[in-house]
Design an enzyme around this catalytic site. Structure first.
Site, mmCIF file in Angstrom:
data_model
loop_
_atom_site.group_PDB
_atom_site.id
_atom_site.type_symbol
_atom_site.label_atom_id
_atom_site.label_comp_id
_atom_site.label_asym_id
_atom_site.label_seq_id
_atom_site.Cartn_x
_atom_site.Cartn_y
_atom_site.Cartn_z
ATOM 1 N N HIS A 39 0.849 -1.210 0.000
ATOM 2 C CA HIS A 39 0.000 0.000 0.000
ATOM 3 C C HIS A 39 0.876 1.248 0.000
ATOM 4 O O HIS A 39 1.329 1.716 1.047
ATOM 5 C CB HIS A 39 -0.923 -0.014 1.222
ATOM 6 C CG HIS A 39 -1.968 1.059 1.195
ATOM 7 N ND1 HIS A 39 -3.324 0.809 1.294
ATOM 8 C CD2 HIS A 39 -1.871 2.402 1.067
ATOM 9 C CE1 HIS A 39 -3.995 1.933 1.237
ATOM 10 N NE2 HIS A 39 -3.130 2.939 1.106
ATOM 11 N N HIS A 41 1.140 5.012 -2.451
ATOM 12 C CA HIS A 41 0.616 5.815 -3.570
ATOM 13 C C HIS A 41 1.778 6.421 -4.345
ATOM 14 O O HIS A 41 2.625 7.118 -3.751
ATOM 15 C CB HIS A 41 -0.284 6.938 -3.045
ATOM 16 C CG HIS A 41 -1.536 6.446 -2.403
ATOM 17 N ND1 HIS A 41 -2.778 6.502 -3.013
ATOM 18 C CD2 HIS A 41 -1.759 5.869 -1.193
ATOM 19 C CE1 HIS A 41 -3.702 5.989 -2.208
ATOM 20 N NE2 HIS A 41 -3.106 5.607 -1.096
ATOM 21 N N HIS A 237 -9.878 1.386 0.164
ATOM 22 C CA HIS A 237 -9.601 2.167 1.372
ATOM 23 C C HIS A 237 -10.880 2.184 2.212
ATOM 24 O O HIS A 237 -11.903 2.721 1.750
ATOM 25 C CB HIS A 237 -9.269 3.620 1.022
ATOM 26 C CG HIS A 237 -7.877 3.843 0.537
ATOM 27 N ND1 HIS A 237 -7.431 3.433 -0.685
ATOM 28 C CD2 HIS A 237 -6.826 4.470 1.135
ATOM 29 C CE1 HIS A 237 -6.164 3.787 -0.836
ATOM 30 N NE2 HIS A 237 -5.773 4.418 0.256
ATOM 31 N N GLU A 240 -10.379 3.645 7.499
ATOM 32 C CA GLU A 240 -9.200 4.463 7.838
ATOM 33 C C GLU A 240 -9.697 5.561 8.786
ATOM 34 O O GLU A 240 -9.322 5.624 9.933
ATOM 35 C CB GLU A 240 -8.585 5.043 6.562
ATOM 36 C CG GLU A 240 -7.365 5.927 6.799
ATOM 37 C CD GLU A 240 -6.810 6.525 5.504
ATOM 38 O OE1 GLU A 240 -7.537 6.564 4.479
ATOM 39 O OE2 GLU A 240 -5.639 6.974 5.523
ATOM 40 N N HIS A 261 -5.994 0.061 5.062
ATOM 41 C CA HIS A 261 -6.048 0.559 6.450
ATOM 42 C C HIS A 261 -6.959 -0.341 7.305
ATOM 43 O O HIS A 261 -6.471 -1.226 7.982
ATOM 44 C CB HIS A 261 -6.476 2.031 6.520
ATOM 45 C CG HIS A 261 -5.602 2.934 5.709
ATOM 46 N ND1 HIS A 261 -4.422 3.467 6.187
ATOM 47 C CD2 HIS A 261 -5.701 3.385 4.428
ATOM 48 C CE1 HIS A 261 -3.856 4.215 5.249
ATOM 49 N NE2 HIS A 261 -4.604 4.179 4.168
ATOM 50 N N ASP A 319 2.352 4.243 2.600
ATOM 51 C CA ASP A 319 1.209 5.025 2.112
ATOM 52 C C ASP A 319 1.647 6.217 1.253
ATOM 53 O O ASP A 319 1.492 6.189 0.035
ATOM 54 C CB ASP A 319 0.341 5.480 3.289
ATOM 55 C CG ASP A 319 -1.096 5.765 2.909
ATOM 56 O OD1 ASP A 319 -1.472 5.450 1.783
ATOM 57 O OD2 ASP A 319 -1.838 6.296 3.747
HETATM 58 O O1 LIG Z 1 -4.364 7.466 3.085
HETATM 59 C C1 LIG Z 1 -5.080 7.762 2.124
HETATM 60 N N1 LIG Z 1 -6.426 7.633 2.206
HETATM 61 C C2 LIG Z 1 -7.259 7.935 1.187
HETATM 62 N N2 LIG Z 1 -6.829 8.397 0.020
HETATM 63 C C3 LIG Z 1 -5.496 8.564 -0.130
HETATM 64 C C4 LIG Z 1 -4.578 8.258 0.873
HETATM 65 N N3 LIG Z 1 -3.335 8.536 0.420
HETATM 66 C C5 LIG Z 1 -3.473 8.991 -0.836
HETATM 67 N N4 LIG Z 1 -4.777 9.026 -1.171
HETATM 68 C C6 LIG Z 1 -5.384 9.512 -2.400
HETATM 69 C C7 LIG Z 1 -4.717 10.776 -2.894
HETATM 70 C C8 LIG Z 1 -4.039 10.363 -4.155
HETATM 71 O O2 LIG Z 1 -3.988 11.383 -5.117
HETATM 72 C C9 LIG Z 1 -4.899 9.222 -4.617
HETATM 73 C C10 LIG Z 1 -4.309 8.303 -5.642
HETATM 74 O O3 LIG Z 1 -3.043 7.868 -5.312
HETATM 75 O O4 LIG Z 1 -5.210 8.539 -3.418
#
Ligand SMILES: O=c1[nH]cnc2c1ncn2[C@H]1C[C@H](O)[C@@H](CO)O1
Length: 383
Positions: A39, A41, A237, A240, A261, A319
């Site tokens: 996990h 991004h 997701h 979280e 999460h 993350d």
């Molecule tokens: O921790 C997260 N929770 C929900 N969405 C998230 C998290 N970290 C990144 N993102 C979103 C923002 C990014 O632009 C998108 C795609 O990677 O996913």
């Protein structure tokens, strides 16, 4: 016995509120063995230097001229909210989005960074729409319309990742994200998963702000139904910051095979027991969960302590290391230092991670074999 050694823990940003940089550099690498990360991004794992370089090349003004100034702008230092954290992407995404070279570069550099962290297999996720500047409505990040579509974004990321794999000997697969607030993009996301399933795309995800809308829109539901129909793997997701009912919906309606999460699952004991019995995988991100305010800042009270006690199936992940000023070693260090994680538990959770990855069975077995060998374990060892 695992020999721990002192390493320099390189960071994409400054270590957010956990310590100052020199303190971090002196931290021990508490698990210097091959690791699996499930996990992370891509757009949350960009190098600060790359953002500066691309902004200069494209003549895009930034309110920061130096790495230190940019770090100040982007890196979170104190726990905040998920909504505020997600706002950080707007500080720099307009620099990278819509630029072919930049997109290939961040994918390639990502693999190099993972190699340095001792990762041998990683699944990296991103929203193709967030990096495009045409064929996307609305065009994100206030960009002017250009000629880079979500489809081409996926091709460019694939190219960068493949070059990175060859250069740094890390196996990399990708996951395409639907965004909670943009259900109209999801149909295309699943089509892209199908189109590029033989070029490294292994799954679909649903990311974004769970605190804004809990129930998945029909657009997301339809995309996940199509994913099930076509055998595309699924993660979501959930839990979280959203309540346990979001996890329930992810698993029961969207047919998620892993939960991103999932901390708040613990608030519904019946659901938690059921997911334990199903061996559901939780993609845990310790530092992230503290800085997004998802979990109590006191790590001794972190849900992963319960997951460990219950021998749940979970991974440890960064993350968004850019925004959290972190590295995977730092997440492991936090787990070791503040939650008493041992090398044995690190081995166990990496094996669970490999077993829950979205590779085809034969490749998964090969990955598991590599871990067992590196950990000096016999394949049949049960934890
Ligand atoms: O921790 C997260 N929770 C929900 N969405 C998230 C998290 N970290 C990144 N993102 C979103 C923002 C990014 O632009 C998108 C795609 O990677 O996913």
């Amino acid at each position: 016995m695992i020999a721990s050694r002192v390493v320099t823990v390189r960071s994409t940003g400054s270590p957010a509120s956990h310590s100052n940089m020199s303190e971090q550099n002196n931290r021990q690498d508490v698990f210097s063995k091959p690791k699996v990360e499930l996990h992370v991004h891509l757009d949350g794992a960009i190098r600060l230097q790359t953002i500066l370089d691309v902004a200069r090349r494209r003549g895009i003004p930034l309110p920061a001229d130096t790495m230190e100034e940019l770090r100040e702008l982007i890196v979170l230092r104190k726990p905040t909210t998920l909504t505020e954290f997600l706002g950080k992407f707007a500080e720099y995404m307009h620099v990278i989005a819509g630029d072919r070279d930049a997109i290939k570069r961040i994918a390639y550099e990502f693999v190099e960074d993972k190699a340095k962290e001792g990762v041998i297999y990683v699944e990296v996720r991103y929203s193709p729409h967030f990096l495009a500047n045409c064929d996307v409505d609305p065009i994100p990040w206030n960009q002017a319309e250009g000629d880079l579509s979500p489809d081409e974004v996926v091709r460019l990321v694939n190219e960068g990742l493949r070059q990175g794999e060859r250069a740094f000997h890390v196996k990399v697969r990708s996951i395409l994200c639907c965004m909670r607030h943009m259900p109209s993009w999801s149909a295309e996301v699943v089509e892209l998963c199908k189109k590029y399933r033989h070029e490294g795309v292994v799954a679909i995800d649903l990311a974004g702000d769970e605190s804004l809308n809990c129930e998945a829109y029909p657009g997301h539901r339809r995309a996940y139904e199509e994913a099930v129909r076509c055998g595309i793997h699924r993660t979501v997701h959930a839990g979280e910051v959203g309540a346990a009912c979001v996890v329930k919906e992810a698993v029961e309606v969207l047919k998620a095979e892993r939960v991103g999460h999932g901390y708040r699952t613990l608030e519904d004991r019946v659901l938690y027991k059921k997911l334990l019995a199903q061996n559901m995988h939780f993609e845990v991100c310790p530092i992230s969960s503290k800085l997004t305010g998802a979990c109590n800042a006191d790590f001794t009270k972190h849900p992963v302590v319960t997951f460990r006690k219950d021998k749940a199936n979970y991974s440890l992940n960064t993350d968004d290391p850019l925004i959290f000023g972190s590295t995977l070693q730092l997440d492991y260090w936090m787990a070791h230092e503040h939650m008493g994680f041992t090398p044995e538990e690190f081995k166990r959770l990496n094996i669970s991670s490999a077993a829950s990855c979205f590779l085809p069975e034969s490749e998964k077995n090969e990955l598991l074999g590599k871990l067992y060998k590196a950990y000096g374990m016999i394949r049949s060892t049960a934890f």
